[in-house]
Write an enzyme that holds these catalytic residues in place. Structure first.
Site, PDB file in Angstrom:
ATOM      1  N   ASP A  59       0.791  -1.235   0.000  1.00 45.98           N
ATOM      2  CA  ASP A  59       0.000   0.000   0.000  1.00 45.98           C
ATOM      3  C   ASP A  59       0.823   1.285   0.000  1.00 45.98           C
ATOM      4  O   ASP A  59       0.272   2.363  -0.207  1.00 45.98           O
ATOM      5  CB  ASP A  59      -0.983   0.002   1.185  1.00 45.98           C
ATOM      6  CG  ASP A  59      -0.299  -0.177   2.536  1.00 45.98           C
ATOM      7  OD1 ASP A  59      -0.922  -0.802   3.430  1.00 45.98           O
ATOM      8  OD2 ASP A  59       0.849   0.295   2.703  1.00 45.98           O
TER       9      ASP A  59
ATOM     10  N   HIS B 189       6.757  -7.701  -1.089  1.00 49.96           N
ATOM     11  CA  HIS B 189       5.686  -8.184  -1.980  1.00 49.96           C
ATOM     12  C   HIS B 189       5.310  -7.157  -3.044  1.00 49.96           C
ATOM     13  O   HIS B 189       4.205  -7.194  -3.599  1.00 49.96           O
ATOM     14  CB  HIS B 189       4.448  -8.572  -1.145  1.00 49.96           C
ATOM     15  CG  HIS B 189       4.702  -9.710  -0.220  1.00 49.96           C
ATOM     16  ND1 HIS B 189       3.860 -10.026   0.819  1.00 49.96           N
ATOM     17  CD2 HIS B 189       5.715 -10.604  -0.156  1.00 49.96           C
ATOM     18  CE1 HIS B 189       4.348 -11.075   1.476  1.00 49.96           C
ATOM     19  NE2 HIS B 189       5.466 -11.435   0.915  1.00 49.96           N
TER      20      HIS B 189
ATOM     21  N   CYS C  85       4.929  -4.411 -17.510  1.00 48.46           N
ATOM     22  CA  CYS C  85       4.398  -4.877 -18.795  1.00 48.46           C
ATOM     23  C   CYS C  85       4.758  -6.346 -19.001  1.00 48.46           C
ATOM     24  O   CYS C  85       5.922  -6.733 -18.845  1.00 48.46           O
ATOM     25  CB  CYS C  85       4.953  -4.038 -19.942  1.00 48.46           C
ATOM     26  SG  CYS C  85       4.355  -4.600 -21.540  1.00 48.46           S
TER      27      CYS C  85
ATOM     28  N   CYS D  29       6.978  -5.985 -22.783  1.00 45.47           N
ATOM     29  CA  CYS D  29       8.331  -5.406 -22.841  1.00 45.47           C
ATOM     30  C   CYS D  29       9.052  -5.456 -21.489  1.00 45.47           C
ATOM     31  O   CYS D  29      10.242  -5.163 -21.408  1.00 45.47           O
ATOM     32  CB  CYS D  29       8.265  -3.957 -23.344  1.00 45.47           C
ATOM     33  SG  CYS D  29       7.531  -2.813 -22.169  1.00 45.47           S
TER      34      CYS D  29
ATOM     35  N   CYS E  31       0.349  -1.050 -21.591  1.00 47.28           N
ATOM     36  CA  CYS E  31       1.671  -0.448 -21.375  1.00 47.28           C
ATOM     37  C   CYS E  31       1.799   0.851 -22.160  1.00 47.28           C
ATOM     38  O   CYS E  31       1.470   0.910 -23.339  1.00 47.28           O
ATOM     39  CB  CYS E  31       2.749  -1.426 -21.818  1.00 47.28           C
ATOM     40  SG  CYS E  31       4.414  -0.760 -21.711  1.00 47.28           S
TER      41      CYS E  31
ATOM     42  N   SER F 261       0.290 -12.132  10.427  1.00 44.92           N
ATOM     43  CA  SER F 261      -0.106 -13.453  10.935  1.00 44.92           C
ATOM     44  C   SER F 261       1.080 -14.406  10.862  1.00 44.92           C
ATOM     45  O   SER F 261       1.045 -15.485  11.440  1.00 44.92           O
ATOM     46  CB  SER F 261      -1.266 -13.991  10.093  1.00 44.92           C
ATOM     47  OG  SER F 261      -0.872 -14.056   8.731  1.00 44.92           O
TER      48      SER F 261
ATOM     49  N   ASN G  84       0.586  -7.413  18.175  1.00 46.52           N
ATOM     50  CA  ASN G  84      -0.544  -8.005  17.458  1.00 46.52           C
ATOM     51  C   ASN G  84      -1.651  -8.284  18.475  1.00 46.52           C
ATOM     52  O   ASN G  84      -1.386  -8.849  19.530  1.00 46.52           O
ATOM     53  CB  ASN G  84      -0.126  -9.324  16.793  1.00 46.52           C
ATOM     54  CG  ASN G  84      -1.126  -9.809  15.762  1.00 46.52           C
ATOM     55  OD1 ASN G  84      -2.331  -9.770  15.973  1.00 46.52           O
ATOM     56  ND2 ASN G  84      -0.613 -10.288  14.635  1.00 46.52           N
TER      57      ASN G  84
HETATM   58  N1  APR Z   1      -2.914  -3.752  14.701  1.00 43.10           N
HETATM   59  C1  APR Z   1      -2.001  -4.771  14.687  1.00 43.10           C
HETATM   60  N2  APR Z   1      -2.245  -6.009  14.147  1.00 43.10           N
HETATM   61  C2  APR Z   1      -3.483  -6.211  13.653  1.00 43.10           C
HETATM   62  C3  APR Z   1      -4.494  -5.207  13.657  1.00 43.10           C
HETATM   63  C4  APR Z   1      -4.160  -3.930  14.210  1.00 43.10           C
HETATM   64  N3  APR Z   1      -5.027  -2.921  14.238  1.00 43.10           N
HETATM   65  N4  APR Z   1      -5.619  -5.733  13.069  1.00 43.10           N
HETATM   66  C5  APR Z   1      -5.308  -7.027  12.732  1.00 43.10           C
HETATM   67  N5  APR Z   1      -4.030  -7.301  13.094  1.00 43.10           N
HETATM   68  C6  APR Z   1      -3.280  -8.544  12.898  1.00 43.10           C
HETATM   69  C7  APR Z   1      -4.129  -9.804  12.838  1.00 43.10           C
HETATM   70  O1  APR Z   1      -4.332 -10.343  14.125  1.00 43.10           O
HETATM   71  C8  APR Z   1      -3.283 -10.727  11.958  1.00 43.10           C
HETATM   72  O2  APR Z   1      -2.399 -11.502  12.750  1.00 43.10           O
HETATM   73  O3  APR Z   1      -2.651  -8.441  11.641  1.00 43.10           O
HETATM   74  C9  APR Z   1      -2.461  -9.747  11.097  1.00 43.10           C
HETATM   75  C10 APR Z   1      -2.863  -9.688   9.627  1.00 43.10           C
HETATM   76  O4  APR Z   1      -2.578 -10.947   9.082  1.00 43.10           O
HETATM   77  P1  APR Z   1      -2.909 -11.238   7.534  1.00 43.10           P
HETATM   78  O5  APR Z   1      -4.243 -10.746   7.210  1.00 43.10           O
HETATM   79  O6  APR Z   1      -2.584 -12.676   7.319  1.00 43.10           O
HETATM   80  O7  APR Z   1      -1.882 -10.301   6.741  1.00 43.10           O
HETATM   81  P2  APR Z   1      -0.303 -10.518   6.493  1.00 43.10           P
HETATM   82  O8  APR Z   1       0.334 -11.250   7.619  1.00 43.10           O
HETATM   83  O9  APR Z   1       0.255  -9.212   6.106  1.00 43.10           O
HETATM   84  O10 APR Z   1      -0.350 -11.468   5.193  1.00 43.10           O
HETATM   85  C11 APR Z   1       0.863 -11.829   4.596  1.00 43.10           C
HETATM   86  O11 APR Z   1      -0.325 -12.780   2.748  1.00 43.10           O
HETATM   87  O12 APR Z   1      -2.140 -12.597   1.410  1.00 43.10           O
HETATM   88  C12 APR Z   1      -0.780 -12.450   1.431  1.00 43.10           C
HETATM   89  O13 APR Z   1       0.638 -11.085   0.120  1.00 43.10           O
HETATM   90  C13 APR Z   1      -0.322 -11.033   1.124  1.00 43.10           C
HETATM   91  O14 APR Z   1       1.396  -9.704   2.215  1.00 43.10           O
HETATM   92  C14 APR Z   1       0.296 -10.568   2.444  1.00 43.10           C
HETATM   93  C15 APR Z   1       0.716 -11.875   3.082  1.00 43.10           C
END
Ligand code: APR
Length: 227
Positions: free
Chosen positions: A85, A100, A108, A111, A129, A171, A195
């Protein structure tokens, strides 16, 4: 100065209104990754994939960096992120490693050129492109694809050489990013996890701050960095 390295995931952007992937309202609860975030899915239906990325770009374009992004940007630390983001950079962070890719970059498929595109909404889906009119793809890493090697090697080098490895809002179930806290631990770093929920990283964390990112990062800075 403390040698601090930070790893972030979707949770750090949750308070900016960007859905996580695996949370209650997570993207993967409502969408199938195999239909939207794999090279096969893109080959099958580039229009569908781009409609989904255009929708995510619209959400992200309305989002602002939150307190956690801003506080992390003030720490003189490298931020390794799984997020596409760009909010760490928008918060002023100077040293960001994007494992990521970035949703505001396109590549593209003809190319191979990669460039920034901030068009919201996209005028044409799928977009073409600007150099060769070939089919563009989002410059993000999809499931089954390799991470950018230079970014991954730099992230591993930093995890092996830091004193404190701070993990915010992931996660920890997607690899190789999810391995970095274990690499840091094996090389003697203190692992700190922020977390609201427990993750596999909680098992090895020296300190767990069960808070949302905005509260947890402030607590970390106040208690651990005495800043
Ligand atoms: N503050 C801190 N942590 C939070 C909050 C918050 N406000 N809200 C949710 N979380 C935690 C959740 O408890 C969870 O453990 O953020 C984590 C988000 O986990 P995912 O949704 O699995 O995201 P992420 O770990 O970034 O995923 C990894 O998976 O889908 C692919 O490429 C994608 O980069 C991503 C990768």
């Amino acid at each position: 100065m403390l040698n601090l390295v930070v790893l972030t995931g979707a949770g750090v952007s949750a308070e900016s209104g960007i859905p996580t992937f695996r949370g209650k309202e997570g993207l993967w609860k409502n969408f199938k990754p195999e239909e939207l975030a794999t090279p096969e899915a893109f080959r099958r239906n580039p229009k569908l994939v781009w409609e989904w990325y255009d929708w995510r770009r619209q959400i992200i374009s309305k989002a602002e960096p939150n307190k956690a992004h801003k506080l992390l940007a003030q720490l003189n630390a490298v931020i390794i992120t799984q997020n596409v983001d760009g909010l760490h950079q928008r918060a002023g962070a100077k040293k960001v490693i994007e494992l990521h890719g970035n949703i505001w970059r396109v590549r593209c498929t003809n190319c191979g050129k990669e460039y920034e595109n901030y068009e919201v909404p996209l005028r044409e889906i799928p977009p073409k492109c600007k150099f060769c009119n070939g089919l563009l793809r989002p410059a993000v890493v999809w499931f089954g694809e390799c991470l950018p090697l230079d970014a991954l090697e730099e992230a591993e080098r930093l995890a092996k050489s830091c004193e404190v490895f701070l993990v915010v809002g992931t996660s920890g179930v997607v690899y190789p990013a999810g391995l970095l806290p274990f690499v840091a631990k094996q090389h003697g770093a203190k692992v700190v996890e922020i977390n609201p929920e427990s993750t596999p990283i909680s098992e090895i964390a020296d300190i767990v701050i069960r808070e949302k990112a905005s509260v947890g990062v402030e607590k970390f800075i106040r208690t651990m960095l005495n800043l």
